[in-house]
Design an enzyme around this catalytic site. Structure first.
Site, PDB file in Angstrom:
ATOM      1  N   LYS A 103       0.542  -0.947   0.223  1.00 44.21           N
ATOM      2  CA  LYS A 103       0.264   0.173  -0.389  1.00 44.21           C
ATOM      3  C   LYS A 103       1.045   1.345   0.120  1.00 44.21           C
ATOM      4  CE  LYS A 103      -4.308  -1.347   0.492  1.00 44.21           C
ATOM      5  NZ  LYS A 103      -5.708  -0.165  -0.788  1.00 44.21           N
TER       6      LYS A 103
ATOM      7  N   ASP B 187      -7.729  -0.333   7.365  1.00 40.37           N
ATOM      8  CA  ASP B 187      -7.686  -1.213   8.190  1.00 40.37           C
ATOM      9  C   ASP B 187      -6.730  -1.294   8.688  1.00 40.37           C
ATOM     10  OD1 ASP B 187      -6.846  -4.627   7.858  1.00 40.37           O
ATOM     11  OD2 ASP B 187      -8.498  -3.929   8.974  1.00 40.37           O
TER      12      ASP B 187
END
Length: 404
Positions: A77, A124
């Site tokens: 990410k 998350d």
């Protein structure tokens, strides 16, 4: 909820692909990779060829891109968050990103011009950690909101990077709205890959950041091209970007586009539902999304990602949690000669699906639909390592995971 493998097929030949792909293509990806490679932590992550597993599954080859090595953060990410923050700073200063290497970004000259910035996001864990890491490197601030049920280990990893991070009592999409509201109220910069009308530049930059991963994979395959690419989806930003990359690459290379299959959890399958309806509207999943694939528990598709997926992906699959657990165990316990891959719940979703697809006799209809056979050359991306180590051990060691 009745857990089962469900699939929708949208024939690519009937749609032809009208969404532009150039900003996710090879030339654009090379510019993105140039920015990433200016960071001292940069190195291409391994592309692992699992020859033993390919033979076991009856396919030609099985490649897994192992993102647990990315920038020392155990997940892919950071590629999106770092590129986006770089793009935002470049635009704010009226400069080209190509003139803003990592060394330039951390210089006192740029710091004085910028002043104090705060970047805010909902996550998350993996995306928020990437945003916090980048903000920390650039001596800026970050605020991270996490949905209920997020792992404490992921929270602590984000806090360790200096972020103001907390676990909310909201689901992911509600946390996104909170982040947006706070950015509006406080003048913070929201870094989110969920796109909607009026908020599309930053999600598109995040998606472009992910193309570094796809470019590396193609170069590492050394002239061989996959016939099948399997991509996991939350909001569809990463899967949309990689799909756009391959669609554009194969057009320029004058090769047949690989068959692209999108994999989601049953409990958060907004892309699958949107594909199944195929009515020109986005379809959401609401309420609690209690899947072990926490990084994929997003209920609202990214508009930019969905447009690419609709035009260039063929198959949309919704899977039970046991599929991801199967992938974690298979990658973590390789056949002789194969390299071990530590893959987290979201990271292993696609490899688990390929294994289940080829080993489960009752899925012959789906193998036929995906045109999987002994000639198939498969590419999967393990998007994360054991970012929640306690849960990883529970699943891999004990075969246990929550049954919601």
């Amino acid at each position: 909820m009745n857990e089962s493998i469900k699939a929708v097929h949208l024939p690519y030949a009937e749609r032809g692909g009208v969404t532009p792909t150039g900003r996710f293509g090879r030339e654009a990806a090379e510019k993105v990779r140039s920015f990433h490679s200016s960071f001292p932590e940069y190195a291409p992550t391994p592309l692992v060829q699992l020859s033993g597993l390919a033979r076991e599954l009856g396919i030609d080859s099985f490649y897994v891109k192992d993102e647990s090595y990315r920038f020392g953060l155990n997940a892919f990410k950071v590629l999106g968050g770092s590129y986006t923050i770089g793009k935002y700073i470049a635009e704010k200063l009226g400069m080209k990103l190509s003139d803003l290497s990592y060394e330039k970004l951390i210089s006192s000259e740029i710091r004085e011009k910028l002043g104090d910035l705060t970047f805010v996001t909902a996550t998350d864990g993996n995306h928020g950690r990437g945003v916090a890491w980048t903000a920390n490197r650039l001596k800026q601030h970050s605020v991270v909101y996490m949905p209920k049920g997020s792992a404490e280990e992921r929270l602590e990893n984000i806090k360790a990077l200096g972020a103001d991070a907390s676990i909310t009592d909201m689901n992911y999409d509600e946390a996104v709205r909170l982040a947006f509201r706070m950015s509006e109220e406080k003048g913070w910069v929201m870094v989110q890959d969920t796109a909607w009308e009026g908020y599309e530049d930053i999600p598109a930059w995040i998606m472009q950041g992910y193309t570094t991963m796809a470019l590396e994979a193609v170069e590492q395959m050394q002239g061989e091209f996959p016939t099948h690419v399997f991509l996991q989806a939350g909001v569809g930003a990463m899967s949309g970007a990689v799909t756009g990359f391959f669609a554009d690459l194969m057009k320029s290379e004058k090769r047949e586009k690989p068959i692209i299959t999108i994999v989601e959890p049953n409990k958060a399958d907004c892309i699958y539902r949107t594909a199944k309806a195929d009515d020109g509207k986005l379809h959401f999943v609401t309420g609690d999304m209690n899947s072990i694939m926490a990084g994929l528990c997003c209920g609202e598709p990214c508009t930019i990602g969905w447009n690419l997926l609709h035009d260039y992906a063929e198959n949309f699959v919704s899977v039970p949690d046991y599929v991801a657990a199967e992938g974690m165990r298979i990658l973590g316990n390789p056949l002789p000669g194969d390299r071990r891959i530590i893959s987290g719940e979201s990271g292993a979703a696609t490899s688990g699906f390929v294994a289940e697809l080829m080993r489960n006799e009752s899925l012959g209809w789906l193998r036929e639909q995906l045109r999987m056979d002994q000639n198939s050359k498969v590419l999967c991306i393990s998007t994360e390592g054991d970012t929640d180590r306690e849960n990883y051990r529970r699943i891999v060691w004990d075969g246990l995971y929550p049954s919601f």
